[in-house]
Design an enzyme around this catalytic site. Structure first.
Site, PDB file in Angstrom:
ATOM      1  N   GLY A  32      18.760 -13.639 -41.061  1.00 19.74           N
ATOM      2  CA  GLY A  32      18.205 -12.597 -40.404  1.00 19.74           C
ATOM      3  C   GLY A  32      16.925 -11.708 -40.885  1.00 19.74           C
ATOM      4  N   HIS A  33      16.359 -11.819 -41.521  1.00 23.20           N
ATOM      5  CA  HIS A  33      15.139 -11.239 -41.877  1.00 23.20           C
ATOM      6  C   HIS A  33      14.282 -11.819 -41.009  1.00 23.20           C
ATOM      7  CE1 HIS A  33      16.687 -10.873 -46.662  1.00 23.20           C
ATOM      8  NE2 HIS A  33      16.529  -9.607 -45.783  1.00 23.20           N
TER       9      HIS A  33
ATOM     10  N   LYS B 200      21.869  -4.973 -39.116  1.00 21.42           N
ATOM     11  CA  LYS B 200      22.782  -4.833 -40.356  1.00 21.42           C
ATOM     12  C   LYS B 200      23.017  -3.750 -41.088  1.00 21.42           C
ATOM     13  CE  LYS B 200      24.855  -7.128 -43.534  1.00 21.42           C
ATOM     14  NZ  LYS B 200      23.778  -6.464 -44.967  1.00 21.42           N
TER      15      LYS B 200
ATOM     16  N   GLY C 132      15.959  -3.844 -39.114  1.00 25.23           N
ATOM     17  CA  GLY C 132      17.271  -4.881 -38.737  1.00 25.23           C
ATOM     18  C   GLY C 132      19.262  -4.182 -37.926  1.00 25.23           C
TER      19      GLY C 132
HETATM   20  P1  AMP Z   1      17.009  -6.230 -47.054  1.00 30.95           P
HETATM   21  O1  AMP Z   1      16.174  -7.365 -47.849  1.00 30.95           O
HETATM   22  O2  AMP Z   1      19.004  -6.986 -47.502  1.00 30.95           O
HETATM   23  O3  AMP Z   1      16.591  -4.722 -47.742  1.00 30.95           O
HETATM   24  O4  AMP Z   1      16.747  -6.039 -45.733  1.00 30.95           O
HETATM   25  C1  AMP Z   1      15.506  -5.925 -45.105  1.00 30.95           C
HETATM   26  C2  AMP Z   1      15.825  -6.204 -43.240  1.00 30.95           C
HETATM   27  O5  AMP Z   1      16.615  -7.041 -43.265  1.00 30.95           O
HETATM   28  C3  AMP Z   1      16.342  -4.644 -43.233  1.00 30.95           C
HETATM   29  O6  AMP Z   1      16.334  -4.221 -42.237  1.00 30.95           O
HETATM   30  C4  AMP Z   1      17.978  -5.196 -43.049  1.00 30.95           C
HETATM   31  O7  AMP Z   1      18.445  -4.635 -41.666  1.00 30.95           O
HETATM   32  C5  AMP Z   1      17.571  -6.452 -42.677  1.00 30.95           C
HETATM   33  N1  AMP Z   1      18.922  -7.568 -42.087  1.00 30.95           N
HETATM   34  C6  AMP Z   1      19.148  -7.807 -43.492  1.00 30.95           C
HETATM   35  N2  AMP Z   1      20.387  -8.641 -43.081  1.00 30.95           N
HETATM   36  C7  AMP Z   1      20.153  -8.945 -41.390  1.00 30.95           C
HETATM   37  C8  AMP Z   1      21.121  -9.316 -40.886  1.00 30.95           C
HETATM   38  N3  AMP Z   1      21.718 -10.287 -41.090  1.00 30.95           N
HETATM   39  N4  AMP Z   1      20.588  -9.056 -39.224  1.00 30.95           N
HETATM   40  C9  AMP Z   1      19.289  -8.815 -39.719  1.00 30.95           C
HETATM   41  N5  AMP Z   1      18.323  -7.496 -40.150  1.00 30.95           N
HETATM   42  C10 AMP Z   1      19.069  -8.181 -41.422  1.00 30.95           C
END
Ligand code: AMP
Length: 306
Positions: free
Chosen positions: A43-44, A157, A155
């Protein structure tokens, strides 16, 4: 630092970062920032791809922000592996990684002046995570101040987070172009999340109930149902087939205001949160979207037992 050429430059301090950014600016290049907490997954990586399409140089920040975790949340056990993350980021076009520790981000202790999310922060996850969005907006505003990116990619998400950041940039005139990238799922339909690493096999099987229930509600919408009660009912019915899921909320919302949808139409979002064991998961689905997910389709909806 050559954009998109393998291993990224990793800055651990403001001084290291400022030096690298000065080089970028001197060459007149634009910067697209992807803020993350590390523990990178596919996703990232799609966010990096989006950022590469927007800016000349892609920067990723990796910071597990202690202030956005509640006392009973998973700050201590949140997975951290900077070496792996830097390699992964480099393989997807990131040329600069900013990985500060707490003393770099909060040299004088936690920021005294903070960004208030206002009423948008009280919707959906807000009541269940007091102080969370204030801490997220504050750290993102700090990252924008430190990196001064032209673009930043988030994201879908984390829909509420993305909406709040878009609104912060608009209301406070922060001058960063915000892009919201699609939600990426695993092949079995589970929304990718760093927190999925906590799930045992049994818990993961239960967690799949979330995406399956979302798909079922979407299927009902596509067959013509527009009653919010019936759509949420369908979600709850399929989710109930997974007794390991403890639902926190399931709400049909306008994707821009996060207000409860007055009428359900194409583009209304069904946003949900649930616990599986000690792990809190969030997910959401845009009802009636033309493409469910361009890369990884949702698992087939499970027929509810009647
Ligand atoms: P995090 O590391 O969980 O704080 O996420 C960092 C970025 O990655 C944020 O903008 C999240 O929304 C995005 N993100 C995390 N998981 C996903 C996913 N499954 N699909 C799309 N973006 C994601």
């Amino acid at each position: 630092m050559i954009p998109g050429e393998g291993r990224p430059a990793v800055a651990r301090t403001r001084e290291e970062l400022d030096k690298l950014l000065a080089e970028v600016r001197a060459s007149g290049k634009s910067v697209a920032l992807v803020p993350t907490m590390g523990s990178l997954h596919s996703g990232h990586l799609t966010l990096f791809d989006r950022a590469a399409a927007l800016g000349d140089v892609v920067a990723a920040s990796i910071f597990v922000n202690p202030l956005q975790f509640g006392l009973d949340e998973d700050y201590a056990r949140y997975p951290r592996d900077l070496g792996r993350d830097a390699d992964l980021a480099g393989s997807r076009g990131v040329s600069l990684v900013f990985a500060p520790d707490e003393s770099v981000m909060y040299p004088d202790g936690a920021a005294l002046v903070r960004v208030s999310p206002g009423p948008l922060g009280e919707r959906l996850c807000g009541p269940y995570r007091p102080g969370h969005f204030e801490a997220v907006l504050t750290v993102v505003a700090k990252l924008f101040g430190i990196v001064r990116p032209d673009f930043a990619v988030f994201g879908r998400k984390d829909l509420q987070q993305a909406v709040l950041i878009g609104r912060m940039v608009k209301d406070l005139e922060l001058g960063v172009r915000i892009e919201i990238a699609p939600l990426v799922r695993d092949e079995d339909g589970l929304a990718l999340s760093s927190r999925n690493a906590y799930l045992s096999d049994q818990e993961r099987a239960q967690a799949l109930g979330l995406s399956q229930a979302l798909a079922a509600a979407d299927g009902l919408f596509r067959s013509g149902e527009i009653s919010a009660g019936n759509l949420i009912g369908r979600f709850a019915e399929v989710a109930a087939g997974h007794p390991g899921l403890t639902l926190q909320y399931a709400e049909l919302v306008d994707p821009e205001t996060l207000e409860a949808a007055q009428s359900v139409t194409v583009g209304t979002v069904l946003a949900v949160a649930a616990f599986v064991g000690r792990t809190r998961l969030i997910d959401n689905l845009v009802l009636g979207a033309k493409v469910l997910d361009p890369r990884i389709p949702l698992a087939k909806p499970v027929e509810a037992k009647r």
